[in-house]
Motif scaffolding. Structure first.
Motif, short mmCIF file in Angstrom:
data_model
loop_
_atom_site.label_atom_id
_atom_site.label_comp_id
_atom_site.label_asym_id
_atom_site.label_seq_id
_atom_site.Cartn_x
_atom_site.Cartn_y
_atom_site.Cartn_z
N ALA A 193 0.82 -1.21 0.00
CA ALA A 193 0.00 0.00 0.00
C ALA A 193 0.86 1.27 0.00
O ALA A 193 0.50 2.27 -0.64
N LEU A 194 1.98 1.22 0.71
CA LEU A 194 2.87 2.39 0.74
C LEU A 194 3.52 2.63 -0.62
O LEU A 194 3.78 3.78 -1.01
N ALA A 195 3.79 1.55 -1.36
CA ALA A 195 4.46 1.69 -2.66
C ALA A 195 3.49 2.02 -3.78
O ALA A 195 3.88 2.66 -4.77
N ALA A 196 2.24 1.61 -3.64
CA ALA A 196 1.26 1.73 -4.73
C ALA A 196 1.07 3.15 -5.27
O ALA A 196 0.90 3.33 -6.48
N PRO A 197 1.07 4.20 -4.43
CA PRO A 197 0.84 5.55 -4.97
C PRO A 197 1.97 6.08 -5.85
O PRO A 197 1.84 7.16 -6.42
N PHE A 198 3.07 5.35 -5.96
CA PHE A 198 4.23 5.86 -6.69
C PHE A 198 4.64 4.87 -7.79
O PHE A 198 5.77 4.33 -7.77
N ALA A 202 11.18 4.13 -9.16
CA ALA A 202 11.91 2.86 -9.22
C ALA A 202 12.03 2.22 -7.84
O ALA A 202 11.89 1.01 -7.70
N ILE A 203 12.27 3.05 -6.81
CA ILE A 203 12.40 2.51 -5.46
C ILE A 203 11.08 1.93 -4.98
O ILE A 203 11.03 0.83 -4.41
N ALA A 204 9.99 2.66 -5.19
CA ALA A 204 8.67 2.18 -4.77
C ALA A 204 8.31 0.89 -5.49
O ALA A 204 7.73 -0.03 -4.89
N VAL A 205 8.65 0.80 -6.76
CA VAL A 205 8.36 -0.42 -7.52
C VAL A 205 9.14 -1.60 -6.96
O VAL A 205 8.61 -2.71 -6.81
N LEU A 206 10.41 -1.38 -6.62
CA LEU A 206 11.23 -2.46 -6.06
C LEU A 206 10.66 -2.94 -4.72
O LEU A 206 10.62 -4.14 -4.44
N VAL A 207 10.23 -2.00 -3.88
CA VAL A 207 9.65 -2.36 -2.59
C VAL A 207 8.31 -3.08 -2.79
O VAL A 207 8.04 -4.11 -2.17
#
Length: 242
Positions: A193-198, A202-207
């Motif tokens: 959920a924390l990564a989804a808005p971004f 690249a970092i959010a996608v990896l997480v």
């Protein structure tokens, strides 16, 4: 002492979670680039989002993403007996361990399926007519196999972690109740959920793509720390001492 086998099992789980997190990032950790011609060529006959996901990945990167997970899954399997010992035995502990074992055992096929689909999608670029039609059929067949194993693995793992977390909350484990907050059942959706808005980060996608295994890394690290801080002779009923 009995707690050493638990510590070794948790260490195996930690190493497995490390390998699988890296494998997830190698395999599906991409920000998809728009490719209008490719999507139009599929004409809705295949999952265009999934087909685009791994186009940027080299065959070598996809192969490493598959192999690293496949050959390290044995470490997750070695961690299951330690998780059962932490619950101290009983039917709930057994059901939790069996569900987690099944989830881990089924996971390599689902994981590798992403790599195979990525390689197929790369092969579909530039094709048209009958050649593209044939590749789309194969892509969809592989996609169904991926979904079957991936959904089965995630469902079994979720059941196993649910039972485990409930027992921790009830005080029926060798872990303190606060360890329930480190359950992958809670942390994985939170990381996703924390990564989804971004979606373009690249970092959010990896997480986000590695959220399940990153959550398990946190759990195994916290559990290992917790049992080292406890007196094994007082950690009832699972650890005990000799």
């Amino acid at each position: 002492m009995a707690d050493r086998s638990v510590s070794r099992g948790l260490l195996a789980g930690l190493l497995a979670a490390t390998c699988w997190s890296v494998a997830d990032m190698l395999l599906v950790g991409f920000v998809p680039q728009p490719n209008v011609a490719f999507v139009q060529g599929l004409d809705g006959r295949a999952d265009a989002t999934l087909a685009l996901l791994m186009l940027e990945g080299s065959p070598q990167r996809l192969a490493w993403g598959i192999g690293l997970a496949t050959f390290s899954v044995v470490l997750y399997l070695l961690a299951v007996p330690a998780l059962r010992r932490l619950l101290g035995g009983g039917r709930v502990a057994t059901f939790s361990a069996l569900a987690l074992f099944a989830g881990y055992a089924w996971s390599p096929v689902g994981h590798a399926g992403f790599g195979y689909l990525g390689l197929l999608a790369k092969g579909m670029q530039g094709l048209d007519g009958a050649a593209l039609d044939s590749m789309v059929v194969v892509f969809n067949q592989y996609h169904r196999l991926l979904e079957l194993h991936w959904v089965g693995s995630v469902a079994a793992s979720a059941l196993g972690w649910l039972l485990f977390t409930v027992q921790v909350l009830r005080g029926r484990s060798a872990l303190p109740r606060w360890m329930a907050a480190c359950s992958p059942l809670l942390l994985a959706p939170l990381l996703g959920a924390l990564a989804a808005p971004f979606p373009r980060s690249a970092i959010a996608v990896l997480v986000g793509c590695a959220s399940l295994n990153l959550a398990q890394w946190v759990f195994f690290a916290a559990a290992g720390y917790s049992i080292r801080k406890r007196d094994p002779c007082r950690a009832e009923p699972a650890l005990g001492c000799i």
